[in-house]
Design a protein around this motif. Sequence first.
Motif, PDB file in Angstrom:
ATOM      1  N   ASP A 167      -4.107 -16.220  -6.817  1.00 47.53           N
ATOM      2  CA  ASP A 167      -4.302 -15.566  -5.522  1.00 47.53           C
ATOM      3  C   ASP A 167      -4.079 -14.077  -5.703  1.00 47.53           C
ATOM      4  O   ASP A 167      -3.109 -13.673  -6.340  1.00 47.53           O
ATOM      5  CB  ASP A 167      -3.221 -16.014  -4.512  1.00 47.53           C
ATOM      6  N   LEU A 168      -4.964 -13.285  -5.113  1.00 46.21           N
ATOM      7  CA  LEU A 168      -4.749 -11.840  -5.020  1.00 46.21           C
ATOM      8  C   LEU A 168      -4.774 -11.463  -3.551  1.00 46.21           C
ATOM      9  O   LEU A 168      -5.300 -12.208  -2.721  1.00 46.21           O
ATOM     10  CB  LEU A 168      -5.863 -11.079  -5.750  1.00 46.21           C
ATOM     11  N   MET A 169      -4.220 -10.299  -3.237  1.00 41.10           N
ATOM     12  CA  MET A 169      -4.274  -9.814  -1.859  1.00 41.10           C
ATOM     13  C   MET A 169      -4.830  -8.395  -1.840  1.00 41.10           C
ATOM     14  O   MET A 169      -4.657  -7.634  -2.778  1.00 41.10           O
ATOM     15  CB  MET A 169      -2.879  -9.834  -1.221  1.00 41.10           C
ATOM     16  N   PHE A 170      -5.507  -8.075  -0.720  1.00 41.84           N
ATOM     17  CA  PHE A 170      -5.919  -6.674  -0.528  1.00 41.84           C
ATOM     18  C   PHE A 170      -5.511  -6.236   0.863  1.00 41.84           C
ATOM     19  O   PHE A 170      -5.110  -7.046   1.700  1.00 41.84           O
ATOM     20  CB  PHE A 170      -7.415  -6.487  -0.790  1.00 41.84           C
ATOM     21  N   GLY A 171      -5.553  -4.927   1.088  1.00 36.71           N
ATOM     22  CA  GLY A 171      -5.069  -4.399   2.363  1.00 36.71           C
ATOM     23  C   GLY A 171      -3.551  -4.327   2.415  1.00 36.71           C
ATOM     24  O   GLY A 171      -2.951  -4.300   3.484  1.00 36.71           O
ATOM     25  N   LEU A 172      -2.910  -4.270   1.228  1.00 40.85           N
ATOM     26  CA  LEU A 172      -1.438  -4.205   1.167  1.00 40.85           C
ATOM     27  C   LEU A 172      -0.958  -2.779   1.418  1.00 40.85           C
ATOM     28  O   LEU A 172      -1.692  -1.816   1.173  1.00 40.85           O
ATOM     29  CB  LEU A 172      -0.954  -4.650  -0.219  1.00 40.85           C
ATOM     30  N   PRO A 173       0.288  -2.627   1.882  1.00 42.86           N
ATOM     31  CA  PRO A 173       0.834  -1.278   2.079  1.00 42.86           C
ATOM     32  C   PRO A 173       0.758  -0.477   0.773  1.00 42.86           C
ATOM     33  O   PRO A 173       1.084  -1.006  -0.289  1.00 42.86           O
ATOM     34  CB  PRO A 173       2.297  -1.524   2.453  1.00 42.86           C
ATOM     35  N   ASN A 174       0.294   0.743   0.878  1.00 38.85           N
ATOM     36  CA  ASN A 174       0.191   1.681  -0.257  1.00 38.85           C
ATOM     37  C   ASN A 174      -0.839   1.266  -1.309  1.00 38.85           C
ATOM     38  O   ASN A 174      -0.920   1.881  -2.368  1.00 38.85           O
ATOM     39  CB  ASN A 174       1.558   1.883  -0.952  1.00 38.85           C
ATOM     40  N   GLN A 175      -1.621   0.228  -1.034  1.00 37.98           N
ATOM     41  CA  GLN A 175      -2.635  -0.184  -2.012  1.00 37.98           C
ATOM     42  C   GLN A 175      -3.889   0.680  -1.839  1.00 37.98           C
ATOM     43  O   GLN A 175      -4.347   0.895  -0.720  1.00 37.98           O
ATOM     44  CB  GLN A 175      -2.997  -1.656  -1.796  1.00 37.98           C
ATOM     45  N   THR A 176      -4.407   1.169  -2.964  1.00 36.35           N
ATOM     46  CA  THR A 176      -5.646   1.955  -2.912  1.00 36.35           C
ATOM     47  C   THR A 176      -6.806   1.083  -3.407  1.00 36.35           C
ATOM     48  O   THR A 176      -6.591   0.043  -4.030  1.00 36.35           O
ATOM     49  CB  THR A 176      -5.548   3.186  -3.826  1.00 36.35           C
ATOM     50  N   VAL A 177      -8.017   1.545  -3.149  1.00 34.90           N
ATOM     51  CA  VAL A 177      -9.206   0.847  -3.632  1.00 34.90           C
ATOM     52  C   VAL A 177      -9.157   0.757  -5.160  1.00 34.90           C
ATOM     53  O   VAL A 177      -9.483  -0.283  -5.751  1.00 34.90           O
ATOM     54  CB  VAL A 177     -10.492   1.565  -3.166  1.00 34.90           C
ATOM     55  N   ASP A 178      -8.696   1.829  -5.815  1.00 34.52           N
ATOM     56  CA  ASP A 178      -8.609   1.812  -7.283  1.00 34.52           C
ATOM     57  C   ASP A 178      -7.611   0.785  -7.793  1.00 34.52           C
ATOM     58  O   ASP A 178      -7.832   0.141  -8.812  1.00 34.52           O
ATOM     59  CB  ASP A 178      -8.232   3.203  -7.823  1.00 34.52           C
ATOM     60  N   MET A 179      -6.496   0.639  -7.074  1.00 34.02           N
ATOM     61  CA  MET A 179      -5.512  -0.378  -7.474  1.00 34.02           C
ATOM     62  C   MET A 179      -6.133  -1.775  -7.391  1.00 34.02           C
ATOM     63  O   MET A 179      -5.931  -2.610  -8.269  1.00 34.02           O
ATOM     64  CB  MET A 179      -4.276  -0.328  -6.574  1.00 34.02           C
ATOM     65  N   LEU A 180      -6.877  -2.005  -6.317  1.00 27.54           N
ATOM     66  CA  LEU A 180      -7.511  -3.323  -6.190  1.00 27.54           C
ATOM     67  C   LEU A 180      -8.531  -3.507  -7.311  1.00 27.54           C
ATOM     68  O   LEU A 180      -8.622  -4.585  -7.906  1.00 27.54           O
ATOM     69  CB  LEU A 180      -8.183  -3.513  -4.832  1.00 27.54           C
ATOM     70  N   ARG A 181      -9.284  -2.449  -7.604  1.00 22.61           N
ATOM     71  CA  ARG A 181     -10.278  -2.541  -8.674  1.00 22.61           C
ATOM     72  C   ARG A 181      -9.590  -2.953  -9.978  1.00 22.61           C
ATOM     73  O   ARG A 181     -10.070  -3.822 -10.708  1.00 22.61           O
ATOM     74  CB  ARG A 181     -11.004  -1.200  -8.839  1.00 22.61           C
ATOM     75  N   GLU A 182      -8.438  -2.352 -10.239  1.00 23.96           N
ATOM     76  CA  GLU A 182      -7.684  -2.680 -11.456  1.00 23.96           C
ATOM     77  C   GLU A 182      -7.185  -4.136 -11.412  1.00 23.96           C
ATOM     78  O   GLU A 182      -7.262  -4.860 -12.404  1.00 23.96           O
ATOM     79  CB  GLU A 182      -6.500  -1.712 -11.615  1.00 23.96           C
TER      80      GLU A 182
END
Length: 390
Positions: A167-182
């Motif tokens: 499981d992964l999550m997106f829209g987390l506090p302080n998460q950037t699009v680049d962090m999700l990409r990584e």
Amino acid sequence: MTAHNNGRPPEAVYIHIPFCTNKCFYCDFNSYVLKDQPVMDYLHALDREMELTVQQTPPGVIKTIFVGGGTPTVLKPDEMAYFLASVRRHFPQWDDNIEFSMEANPGTTDIEKLKVMKEGGVNRVSFGVQAFQNELLSGIGRIHNVDDVYRSLENARSVGLNNLSVDLMFGLPNQTVDMLRESVRKALELDLPHYSIYSLKVEENTLFHTLFNKNKLPLPSEEDELEMYLLLMSEMEKAGYIQYEISNFAKPGMESRHNITYWRNQDYYGLGAGAHGYVKRQRHINIKGVNPYNEASGNGLPRLDSFEVTEQEAMEDFMMVGLRMRAGVSGSAFQAQFGKTLEEIFGAPLHKLLHAGLLEQEGGTYRLSKQGILFGNDVFGEFVGLLTEV
């Protein structure tokens, strides 16, 4: 056909283990920190609930079992062995091709425990990874780090558990699009058969809700969140994964068969504290607290509430959960279950959503369009409360 018509018992079992090492900041599930909890008493109560359940609705051949939580893998090896033996005793007939999934947290899965799981019949493990940045993990209250993820997956494979999901999550506090990409890149490097990727929902009764109300939760903007979703859909597709449900991606043939039971609105047994079950148009919710559940199991089925699902509600549910799947809802399945056509019941919203480009139609099947996936909740909302009780 679905279970209601042909009188078959449910073929799916959900079991809830409500214990966790700690409470994540976003979690509103029925879970309790493990320290000082009466774990063995709980497993005995669960055994008793299984016994009473199968007396009431004898099981046939079981095709899927899903153990969720909480974190089922906080059970010690001997507790795990007792629990799995108890499942096998009450649901003895398993399909040759059973999918037996257990949720796990990286860091709670040493080799000894994984061996016990494998021996007890578990053949699919879903790890709650959430992100591949340690600072994001600690910021959401997860106690594992990225190294634990790699170690846990290696451990699972070393005992012969290869049907793995994260499981992964997106829209987390302080998460950037680049962090999700990584995170998506690192997740795909693991080359797993299945990924679930959810967006954060700020739920009531969570630490995040408190912070959100104080304006202290630095969430990504709506634009960023949309960009995150588009990014993960395109990366998954490029890597050969099929988005078979709004939040779920699989290699062909590796979809979660247990979850498909829910999305097809089919029957399932629901066992454990706070668990929901759905058998013969009857939904139930169990007592939530551990001690109250343990006590209630001693005196009968530990129900908090139980209610008949009306045909109207069942039809609405059929649409709302069925449209989550990319395969969409089938007119013939609807007719088999309800003896009426989809158009007869839902003609107006179907027409409106087709016209708006949020649904597409192929033969007797309706499914979300690419645009519809992004506005799923608006689509589902069109089918709620539409039918007046006859």
